[in-house]
Design an enzyme around this catalytic site. Structure first.
Site, short mmCIF file in Angstrom:
data_model
loop_
_atom_site.label_atom_id
_atom_site.label_comp_id
_atom_site.label_asym_id
_atom_site.label_seq_id
_atom_site.Cartn_x
_atom_site.Cartn_y
_atom_site.Cartn_z
N GLY A 126 0.76 -1.23 0.00
CA GLY A 126 0.00 0.00 0.00
C GLY A 126 0.80 1.28 0.00
O GLY A 126 0.20 2.36 -0.06
N GLY A 157 3.43 -3.08 -4.42
CA GLY A 157 3.18 -3.19 -5.86
C GLY A 157 3.39 -1.84 -6.51
O GLY A 157 4.38 -1.58 -7.16
N CYS A 179 -16.13 5.68 -27.20
CA CYS A 179 -17.47 6.26 -27.29
C CYS A 179 -18.13 6.29 -25.91
O CYS A 179 -19.13 5.63 -25.64
CB CYS A 179 -18.32 5.47 -28.28
#
Length: 438
Positions: free
Chosen positions: A239, A275, A344
């Site tokens: 974290g 990470g 879109c």
């Protein structure tokens, strides 16, 4: 530290101009700088190694084989959340006994795969999961090492969609139920309860929530030991955040001091699961301007990268600095513009009213700090093939994921026989379930 700097007026990844990569590989492309991955790992390892803390890289941040292999060769283990990530980790050179399997929804097949591979431990997040692992372990004849991931009910102070340590999150076993869960684990013959785990969220800039979580974890260790249980391992989660907006991230020396203060006296083997901290700053998305559209209300810079390539802004309202590959002149006039993609969806917006130097059709731009939760979240929405990925090391680079083609996408699909003029009998007529023929 980032590996992206201007040299002679052109943005480089290490020693390679991003314009060179765009010319050879095209856009949109993810570019990763090896030097930044290596420096971030070394910084964290140097801070934690005196405490004997092992680093298990969280593959969910970026699971490209080249990125995993870079970290494996530096000594990292792996934190995985699927059987697919287990296969990736091992293929890239992470030994199975350095792999931790986390996640709330492991399947029986994934548990069997991990047991046969010989992973370090499962981080277990519920009583039903304990029962599942026990049954699968019995069927394959292997006793499973398990750690209980506890939910300490600590607010990490981060985005609601990436906080994981509060009672209303799906993750972990409630702290009040942890002792009963440990007793249950001890009673199951095919489990070997070895320790506890905690992970309270992602992108933490302030270390204060860690202190609260680790205090509760340490108290639980002492309570379990007082009941006669042996607790030998602690997984402290990940974290650690990064400065997407230029803010200062947490100091790893301060984090190491916090770990020492809160849990080092327990005598447990320690592990962390970074990470984002290792890879976010190491990556950028290289994109080209398709059009600059001046509307009556807003100015739009339309890029060839879309939300299918970089989902984080649409998913989390996250910030990424967007910079021109060709360095703007010091006296360039800055104008606000919305940076958007071709998908879109109105949600295909990377930034609103972002102050930008002049950009023209064909110019290259880079989204910085895109090495984590970027390519791994990519999709083929609007039948847009997945972007290419490139790894740079000093003055060399290689394509580490070729750009997907539309033909690749179509090759994975089948038109059923009753629409293609083939045999038109129904699955119920044959008595067989409907299956792909390829």
């Amino acid at each position: 530290m980032t590996g992206f700097t201007y040299k002679n007026g052109v943005l480089h990844a290490d020693d390679i101009a991003l314009s060179t990569i765009a010319d050879k590989v095209g856009t949109p492309t993810y570019v990763y700088a090896s030097s930044t991955i290596e420096q971030n790992y070394a910084r964290l390892a140097n801070a934690l190694s005196p405490l004997g803390v092992r680093i298990a890289y969280a593959l969910k941040a970026n699971s490209n084989q080249a990125v995993i292999a870079t970290l494996a060769r530096l000594g990292a283990g792996g934190d995985i959340v699927s059987g697919g990530e287990l296969t990736r980790a091992m293929a890239a050179g992470i030994a199975p006994d350095r792999i931790v399997f986390s996640g709330v929804g492991k399947t029986a097949d994934e548990v069997a795969q991990a047991l046969r591979a010989g992973i370090h431990q499962f981080n277990v997040e519920s009583i039903p999961e304990l029962d599942l692992i026990d049954r699968v372990a019995a069927s394959v004849g292997i006793r499973a090492n398990v750690a209980l991931r506890v939910n300490p009910d600590v607010d990490a102070g981060t985005h609601a969609k990436i906080t994981t340590g509060r009672k209303d999150n799906k993750f972990g076993i409630d702290l009040d139920d942890a002792a009963a869960a440990w007793t249950r684990a001890v009673s199951l013959p095919n489990l070997n309860p070895v320790g506890l785990a905690v992970h309270i969220g992602s992108q933490l800039i302030d270390l204060t929530p860690y202190r609260a979580a680790y205090r509760r974890l340490a108290d639980l260790v002492r309570a379990l030991r007082a009941q006669g249980h042996e607790v030998s391992r602690l997984d402290l989660g990940g974290g650690l955040g990064v400065g997407y907006r230029g803010e200062t991230g947490p100091d790893v020396a301060d984090y190491a001091a916090l770990v020492r203060e809160m849990v080092s006296d327990l005598g447990c083997s320690l592990m962390v699961e970074p990470g984002r901290y290792l890879v976010a700053e190491a990556g950028c998305v290289l994109s080209r301007v398709l059009f600059v559209k001046d509307g009556s209300a807003r100015r739009f810079v339309i890029l060839d990268a879309g939300m299918n390539d970089l989902l984080r802004p649409a998913l989390y309202d996250s910030f990424h600095a967007v910079v021109p590959v060709k360095q703007a002149a010091p006296d360039a006039v800055i104008h606000p513009a919305d940076i958007v993609g071709p998908v879109c969806e109105t949600g295909d917006t990377f930034a609103k009213a972002r102050e930008l130097p002049p950009l023209e059709q064909g110019d290259l731009v880079a989204f910085l700090h895109a090495g984590a939760y970027g390519a791994v979240m990519g999709s083929t929405y609007n039948t847009r093939p997945l972007a290419a990925e490139v790894l740079v090391a000093g003055n060399k680079f290689e394509l580490v994921r070729p750009r997907q083609t539309v033909e690749d996408l179509l090759s994975r699909e089948r038109i059923p026989s009753w629409l293609s003029g083939g045999d038109q009998h129904s699955p119920s007529e044959s008595g067989q379930p409907l299956r792909s023929t390829g």
